[in-house]
Write an enzyme that holds these catalytic residues in place. Structure first.
Site, PDB file in Angstrom:
ATOM      1  N   LYS A   1      21.167  -7.536   0.396  1.00  0.00           N
ATOM      2  CA  LYS A   1      19.389  -9.211   0.769  1.00  0.00           C
ATOM      3  C   LYS A   1      18.637  -8.295   0.219  1.00  0.00           C
ATOM      4  O   LYS A   1      17.559  -9.369   0.533  1.00  0.00           O
ATOM      5  CB  LYS A   1      19.782  -8.844   2.616  1.00  0.00           C
ATOM      6  CG  LYS A   1      18.933  -9.355   2.937  1.00  0.00           C
ATOM      7  CD  LYS A   1      19.309  -9.830   4.656  1.00  0.00           C
ATOM      8  CE  LYS A   1      18.763  -8.573   5.829  1.00  0.00           C
ATOM      9  NZ  LYS A   1      17.105  -8.637   5.293  1.00  0.00           N
ATOM     10  N   ASN A   2      18.548  -7.721   0.257  1.00  0.00           N
ATOM     11  CA  ASN A   2      16.614  -7.734   0.186  1.00  0.00           C
ATOM     12  C   ASN A   2      15.911  -7.111  -1.168  1.00  0.00           C
ATOM     13  O   ASN A   2      14.814  -6.917  -1.123  1.00  0.00           O
ATOM     14  CB  ASN A   2      16.088  -5.821   1.021  1.00  0.00           C
ATOM     15  CG  ASN A   2      16.141  -6.073   2.739  1.00  0.00           C
ATOM     16  OD1 ASN A   2      15.970  -7.571   2.965  1.00  0.00           O
ATOM     17  ND2 ASN A   2      15.601  -5.454   3.755  1.00  0.00           N
TER      18      ASN A   2
ATOM     19  N   CYS B   1       7.379  -9.947  15.173  1.00  0.00           N
ATOM     20  CA  CYS B   1       9.264 -10.850  15.338  1.00  0.00           C
ATOM     21  C   CYS B   1       9.889  -9.557  16.992  1.00  0.00           C
ATOM     22  O   CYS B   1       8.502  -8.473  17.371  1.00  0.00           O
ATOM     23  CB  CYS B   1      10.005 -10.451  14.497  1.00  0.00           C
ATOM     24  SG  CYS B   1      10.033  -8.727  13.280  1.00  0.00           S
TER      25      CYS B   1
ATOM     26  N   ARG C   1       4.047  -7.068  12.579  1.00  0.00           N
ATOM     27  CA  ARG C   1       4.408  -7.302  11.195  1.00  0.00           C
ATOM     28  C   ARG C   1       2.938  -8.554  10.379  1.00  0.00           C
ATOM     29  O   ARG C   1       3.684  -9.241  10.042  1.00  0.00           O
ATOM     30  CB  ARG C   1       5.641  -8.054  11.103  1.00  0.00           C
ATOM     31  CG  ARG C   1       6.944  -6.504  11.489  1.00  0.00           C
ATOM     32  CD  ARG C   1       8.367  -6.961  11.649  1.00  0.00           C
ATOM     33  NE  ARG C   1       8.527  -7.152  10.393  1.00  0.00           N
ATOM     34  CZ  ARG C   1       9.869  -6.962   9.677  1.00  0.00           C
ATOM     35  NH1 ARG C   1      10.814  -7.959  10.396  1.00  0.00           N
ATOM     36  NH2 ARG C   1       9.850  -7.270   7.689  1.00  0.00           N
TER      37      ARG C   1
ATOM     38  N   ASP D   1      16.236   1.029   8.767  1.00  0.00           N
ATOM     39  CA  ASP D   1      17.291  -0.230   8.426  1.00  0.00           C
ATOM     40  C   ASP D   1      18.171   0.736   8.601  1.00  0.00           C
ATOM     41  O   ASP D   1      19.261   0.055   9.475  1.00  0.00           O
ATOM     42  CB  ASP D   1      16.677  -0.876   7.248  1.00  0.00           C
ATOM     43  CG  ASP D   1      16.279  -1.643   7.199  1.00  0.00           C
ATOM     44  OD1 ASP D   1      15.025  -2.329   8.220  1.00  0.00           O
ATOM     45  OD2 ASP D   1      15.388  -2.929   5.767  1.00  0.00           O
TER      46      ASP D   1
ATOM     47  N   ARG E   1      23.057 -12.714   9.395  1.00  0.00           N
ATOM     48  CA  ARG E   1      21.878 -12.556   8.900  1.00  0.00           C
ATOM     49  C   ARG E   1      21.485 -11.586   7.671  1.00  0.00           C
ATOM     50  O   ARG E   1      21.317 -11.565   6.246  1.00  0.00           O
ATOM     51  CB  ARG E   1      20.550 -12.741   9.378  1.00  0.00           C
ATOM     52  CG  ARG E   1      20.453 -13.001   9.949  1.00  0.00           C
ATOM     53  CD  ARG E   1      18.591 -13.471  10.948  1.00  0.00           C
ATOM     54  NE  ARG E   1      17.745 -12.760   9.591  1.00  0.00           N
ATOM     55  CZ  ARG E   1      16.153 -12.736  10.526  1.00  0.00           C
ATOM     56  NH1 ARG E   1      16.079 -12.727  11.266  1.00  0.00           N
ATOM     57  NH2 ARG E   1      15.704 -12.023   9.747  1.00  0.00           N
TER      58      ARG E   1
HETATM   59  N1  EPU Z   1       2.044  -4.048   7.397  1.00  0.00           N
HETATM   60  C1  EPU Z   1       1.264  -4.012   7.644  1.00  0.00           C
HETATM   61  N2  EPU Z   1       0.689  -5.116   6.460  1.00  0.00           N
HETATM   62  C2  EPU Z   1       1.212  -5.706   6.145  1.00  0.00           C
HETATM   63  C3  EPU Z   1       2.331  -5.046   5.086  1.00  0.00           C
HETATM   64  C4  EPU Z   1       2.886  -4.813   5.845  1.00  0.00           C
HETATM   65  O1  EPU Z   1       0.713  -3.370   8.438  1.00  0.00           O
HETATM   66  O2  EPU Z   1       0.444  -7.066   5.026  1.00  0.00           O
HETATM   67  C5  EPU Z   1       3.095  -3.073   7.919  1.00  0.00           C
HETATM   68  C6  EPU Z   1       4.107  -3.740   9.485  1.00  0.00           C
HETATM   69  O3  EPU Z   1       4.201  -3.572   9.719  1.00  0.00           O
HETATM   70  C7  EPU Z   1       4.897  -2.812   9.084  1.00  0.00           C
HETATM   71  C8  EPU Z   1       5.111  -1.880   7.960  1.00  0.00           C
HETATM   72  O4  EPU Z   1       3.851  -1.995   7.269  1.00  0.00           O
HETATM   73  O5  EPU Z   1       4.503  -1.855  10.379  1.00  0.00           O
HETATM   74  C9  EPU Z   1       5.907  -1.531   6.313  1.00  0.00           C
HETATM   75  O6  EPU Z   1       6.364  -2.964   6.341  1.00  0.00           O
HETATM   76  P1  EPU Z   1       7.112  -3.629   5.489  1.00  0.00           P
HETATM   77  O7  EPU Z   1       6.088  -4.921   4.706  1.00  0.00           O
HETATM   78  O8  EPU Z   1       7.200  -2.328   4.248  1.00  0.00           O
HETATM   79  O9  EPU Z   1       7.957  -4.067   5.555  1.00  0.00           O
HETATM   80  P2  EPU Z   1       8.550  -6.231   5.049  1.00  0.00           P
HETATM   81  O10 EPU Z   1       8.273  -6.077   3.931  1.00  0.00           O
HETATM   82  O11 EPU Z   1       8.383  -7.039   5.405  1.00  0.00           O
HETATM   83  C10 EPU Z   1      11.491  -4.944   3.891  1.00  0.00           C
HETATM   84  C11 EPU Z   1      12.321  -5.623   4.883  1.00  0.00           C
HETATM   85  C12 EPU Z   1      12.775  -4.650   6.161  1.00  0.00           C
HETATM   86  C13 EPU Z   1      12.567  -3.468   5.886  1.00  0.00           C
HETATM   87  C14 EPU Z   1      10.636  -2.938   5.648  1.00  0.00           C
HETATM   88  C15 EPU Z   1      10.321  -1.548   5.246  1.00  0.00           C
HETATM   89  C16 EPU Z   1      12.033  -7.429   3.084  1.00  0.00           C
HETATM   90  C17 EPU Z   1      13.473  -8.439   3.612  1.00  0.00           C
HETATM   91  N3  EPU Z   1      12.699  -6.436   4.712  1.00  0.00           N
HETATM   92  O12 EPU Z   1      10.173  -5.405   5.186  1.00  0.00           O
HETATM   93  O13 EPU Z   1      13.708  -5.296   6.478  1.00  0.00           O
HETATM   94  O14 EPU Z   1      12.863  -2.954   7.568  1.00  0.00           O
HETATM   95  O15 EPU Z   1      10.933  -3.366   4.414  1.00  0.00           O
HETATM   96  O16 EPU Z   1      11.638  -1.130   4.504  1.00  0.00           O
HETATM   97  O17 EPU Z   1      12.772  -6.807   2.377  1.00  0.00           O
HETATM   98  C18 EPU Z   1      15.991  -5.478   7.719  1.00  0.00           C
HETATM   99  O18 EPU Z   1      17.096  -6.120   6.447  1.00  0.00           O
HETATM  100  O19 EPU Z   1      17.155  -5.816   8.391  1.00  0.00           O
HETATM  101  C19 EPU Z   1      14.278  -5.332   7.437  1.00  0.00           C
HETATM  102  C20 EPU Z   1      14.330  -5.533   8.599  1.00  0.00           C
END
Ligand code: EPU
Length: 420
Positions: free
Chosen positions: A22-23, A117, A122, A307, A399
């Protein structure tokens, strides 16, 4: 709203195939916006989030075509709107992934600001500041991120304050068509980032360093169409392996990648699993034994993935001994714990750590899913419970897990979907 009804106490045994990740699939679908030529995306998982991303492309005027093998062809030359509306962003935060591609190719983009969320606040501040460093004007008005650039984005040296997966992906996509070189330091090393980079390279992008914490992108003037097959889902793989270990079973998962699951396989071995791997399969055998509790700490790849934290909490809840699980990526990812305690687990939350005392077995109960991976952990808890468990709000599971009840049935589980 459907529920899952589980009659626990059965060991999982048998073989299943793993779906596309998915990701990886979500950013790769967003990347199709970077070229006017057709991109064919293969091995897409059948998931609600994928449908949402296809719907998002559709509302911009891009009509993906699904062929008889369920591959999707996207040609974005018909695009009319450069906007991701709130109605879609609120159901899927990964909609933010269209921001970088739209801005770099068309010079403008509007994406609803994702809210918090169930697992944390996030924010997307790092996506925004990186695009600003590349010359974009970005404002947040009326709940929307509005970004524009006069001419082309300019390559920049970007240091990510935190490791962010979709942030790295957004900036990498934006940089492919920017003028000059972009260096992303403290980049995410997740295999899904590498998969996206490999797809972009096949489209003609000049990218080096993917899979390390420094990614270097030299902008090119245009990208072209290609055909790309999404890599296997490591989180789906791990979830079934953990379910098998918790139920003292023996399963083989096929069409997967053991090389990207090292941290998870090593924890499963510590839990007592006998693991064998081939190029694209993993065989896990508990030889009928109860698992041993493990301790772990989540962190960005290659460390243990957030995850898979909830699923290991479920395993520990019926294990021999006690384990501590520390979550360092998201601030609120323990909602499943309270539901597991209602099933007779013995788990205490202290700050960002849960302490789990294993019990002999859980007791079935009606429980409620709060997010995707929490849902998976509650299903595992149901599988190791006496009597009947119903898991409500399973739209979360749809999802991210393709045909979960069918796959678990193939492994012998007594699980079925019932209307509420
Ligand atoms: N963060 C910030 N600012 C930003 C971006 C991130 O503070 O601009 C923080 C977030 O709040 C969090 C940390 O950095 O505490 C890491 O978040 P990240 O941005 O890596 O998460 P994401 O990209 O939103 C993806 C996956 C998630 C997975 C995380 C961590 C996708 C679509 N989603 O989310 O997947 O948990 O990386 O590996 O790739 C899932 O599949 O269930 C899922 C939640």
């Amino acid at each position: 709203m459907d529920k899952l009804l589980i009659n626990g106490g059965v060991s999982l045994n048998g073989e299943i195939r793993i779906a596309g990740a998915k990701n990886s699939a979500l950013p790769i679908l967003a990347a199709t916006l970077l070229t006017p030529e057709t991109v064919q995306v293969c091995n897409l998982p059948h998931l609600f989030d994928i449908t949402t991303m296809i719907e998002l492309l559709g509302c911009m005027g891009v009509q993906p075509v699904i062929d008889e093998k369920l591959n999707v062809e996207v040609n974005s030359s018909t695009i009319k709107h450069f906007s991701a509306p709130y109605e879609l962003v609120k159901t899927m935060r990964a909609s933010i992934l269209v921001l970088g591609p739209l801005l770099t190719r068309f010079g403008e983009a509007e994406v609803a600001l994702p809210g918090g969320c169930a697992i944390g606040s996030r924010p997307v501040n790092l996506h925004i500041s990186a695009l600003q460093a590349m010359g974009a004007d970005v404002v947040v008005v009326d709940g929307y991120i509005r970004a524009s650039v006069n001419g082309k984005l300019k390559g920049a040296h970007i240091f990510m304050d935190l490791v962010t997966v979709t942030g790295t992906e957004n900036v990498m996509m934006a940089a492919t068509l920017a003028e000059g070189q972009t260096i992303i330091d403290n980049a995410a090393r997740e295999p899904e980032v590498v998969d996206l980079a490999n797809c972009l390279i096949r489209m003609g992008a000049d990218i080096n360093g993917q899979g390390t914490d420094t990614i270097i992108i030299n902008g090119v003037s245009e990208l072209k169409g290609c055909s790309y097959s999404v890599m296997p889902d490591r989180i789906e793989t791990g979830t079934y392996l953990i379910a098998a270990a918790a139920t003292r079973g023996h399963i083989k998962v096929k069409d997967t990648r053991p090389d990207i699951l090292e941290s998870v396989l090593s924890k499963l071995e510590q839990a007592g699993a006998d693991i064998k791997v081939g190029d694209d399969w993993i065989d896990l055998d508990m030889h009928g034994q109860r698992p041993k509790a493990v301790s772990l700490r989540t962190a960005p790849y290659p460390a243990f993935p957030t995850d898979m934290q909830a699923q290991f909490t479920a395993l520990n809840s019926v294990a021999i001994g006690a384990g501590a699980i520390t979550e360092t990526v998201f601030e609120n990812r323990f909602m499943h714990v309270h539901e597991m305690n209602r099933m007779g687990a013995s788990i205490k939350v202290e700050g960002n750590t849960v302490f789990v005392e294993g019990v002999e077995s859980l007791k079935g109960a009606p429980v409620m899913a709060t997010d995707l991976r929490a849902s998976a952990s509650l299903i595992i808890a149901g599988l190791v419970s006496e009597n009947e468990t119903t898991v409500d709000r399973i739209y979360h599971i749809d999802r991210g897990y393709e045909c979960i009840e069918e796959k678990l049935q193939l492994l012998g589980a007594k699980i079925r979907r019932i209307p509420s």
